[in-house]
Design a protein around this motif. Structure first.
Motif, PDB file in Angstrom:
ATOM      1  N   PHE A   1       0.548  -1.107   0.036  1.00 49.24           N
ATOM      2  CA  PHE A   1       0.054   0.074  -0.011  1.00 49.24           C
ATOM      3  C   PHE A   1       0.825   1.218   0.006  1.00 49.24           C
ATOM      4  N   PHE A   2       1.887   1.195   0.835  1.00 52.11           N
ATOM      5  CA  PHE A   2       2.631   2.576   0.896  1.00 52.11           C
ATOM      6  C   PHE A   2       3.418   2.643  -0.434  1.00 52.11           C
ATOM      7  N   SER A   3       4.065   1.717  -0.945  1.00 54.25           N
ATOM      8  CA  SER A   3       4.786   1.705  -2.169  1.00 54.25           C
ATOM      9  C   SER A   3       3.789   2.129  -3.362  1.00 54.25           C
ATOM     10  N   PHE A   4       2.625   1.608  -3.332  1.00 48.35           N
ATOM     11  CA  PHE A   4       1.716   1.940  -4.309  1.00 48.35           C
ATOM     12  C   PHE A   4       1.357   3.747  -4.360  1.00 48.35           C
ATOM     13  N   THR A   5       1.169   3.961  -2.722  1.00 48.89           N
ATOM     14  CA  THR A   5       0.974   5.405  -2.788  1.00 48.89           C
ATOM     15  C   THR A   5       1.991   6.254  -3.100  1.00 48.89           C
ATOM     16  N   LEU A   6       3.334   5.953  -2.838  1.00 49.73           N
ATOM     17  CA  LEU A   6       4.395   6.699  -3.198  1.00 49.73           C
ATOM     18  C   LEU A   6       4.707   6.724  -4.707  1.00 49.73           C
ATOM     19  N   ILE A   7       4.677   5.819  -5.298  1.00 47.58           N
ATOM     20  CA  ILE A   7       4.870   5.670  -7.023  1.00 47.58           C
ATOM     21  C   ILE A   7       3.682   6.798  -7.354  1.00 47.58           C
ATOM     22  N   PHE A   8       2.224   6.509  -6.841  1.00 50.12           N
ATOM     23  CA  PHE A   8       1.348   7.278  -7.514  1.00 50.12           C
ATOM     24  C   PHE A   8       1.726   9.037  -7.317  1.00 50.12           C
ATOM     25  N   TYR A   9       1.995   9.184  -6.027  1.00 54.92           N
ATOM     26  CA  TYR A   9       2.351  10.517  -5.733  1.00 54.92           C
ATOM     27  C   TYR A   9       3.496  11.086  -6.612  1.00 54.92           C
ATOM     28  N   LEU A  10       4.544  10.282  -6.787  1.00 56.31           N
ATOM     29  CA  LEU A  10       5.554  10.775  -7.698  1.00 56.31           C
ATOM     30  C   LEU A  10       5.299  10.864  -9.343  1.00 56.31           C
ATOM     31  N   LYS A  11       4.400  10.150  -9.541  1.00 58.75           N
ATOM     32  CA  LYS A  11       3.597  10.177 -10.859  1.00 58.75           C
ATOM     33  C   LYS A  11       2.893  11.650 -11.084  1.00 58.75           C
ATOM     34  N   GLN A  12       2.258  11.657 -10.069  1.00 53.76           N
ATOM     35  CA  GLN A  12       1.340  13.123 -10.127  1.00 53.76           C
ATOM     36  C   GLN A  12       2.273  14.178 -10.061  1.00 53.76           C
ATOM     37  N   THR A  13       3.378  14.228  -9.231  1.00 55.39           N
ATOM     38  CA  THR A  13       4.166  15.443  -9.034  1.00 55.39           C
ATOM     39  C   THR A  13       5.043  15.573 -10.364  1.00 55.39           C
TER      40      THR A  13
END
Length: 144
Positions: A16-28
């Motif tokens: 969950f944390f890795s998915f959230t981190l990847i999603f955040y990096l893609k959005q930024t």
């Protein structure tokens, strides 16, 4: 058995944390692209306003050189892969070899002269189609 549940829960939490981190990096990472596109679009709008005035200057300079009309002006500005094209249209006449020939015999070209200028600005043309900025505008000139 308790250790297996703890292991599965920790793996799920890690996923969950890795998915959230990847999603955040893609959005930024999209913010710089949006910012770059906004800057290029603003630059193209400024160039469009400047070249409206320059199109009049090109006609004036052609008149000083003894030319009655211009068909088009092409520039690679501000970079070598950027294109700015100004096309001139004469509804009451036709421009041939920098001389204005009369199409309508009822019109008085010296009195009823009308020039339509069409400006195309293409910035960032060497990249993909989604990265190009293309702006065009048409306006009418009433020379004296």
């Amino acid at each position: 058995m308790k250790k297996a549940y703890i292991l599965l829960a920790s793996l799920a939490l890690l996923a969950f944390f890795s998915f959230t981190l990847i999603f955040y990096l893609k959005q930024t990472s999209y913010i710089p692209k949006r910012l770059k596109d906004t800057i290029l679009h603003t630059q193209a709008q400024i160039l469009l306003q400047d070249f409206k005035e320059l199109s009049k200057l090109f006609l004036y300079e052609a008149k000083l050189q003894g030319k009655d009309c211009l068909e088009s002006v092409s520039l690679n500005y501000p970079n070598a892969n950027d294109f700015i094209i100004i096309r001139y249209f004469y509804p009451l006449g036709k421009c041939e070899n920098f001389k204005l020939t009369q199409l309508n015999t009822d019109a008085n070209l010296s009195k009823d002269k009308l020039i339509i200028a069409h400006i195309n600005i293409l910035l960032n043309s060497q990249n993909a189609v989604n990265d190009e900025i293309f702006i065009q505008d048409t306006f009418t000139l009433y020379p004296k």
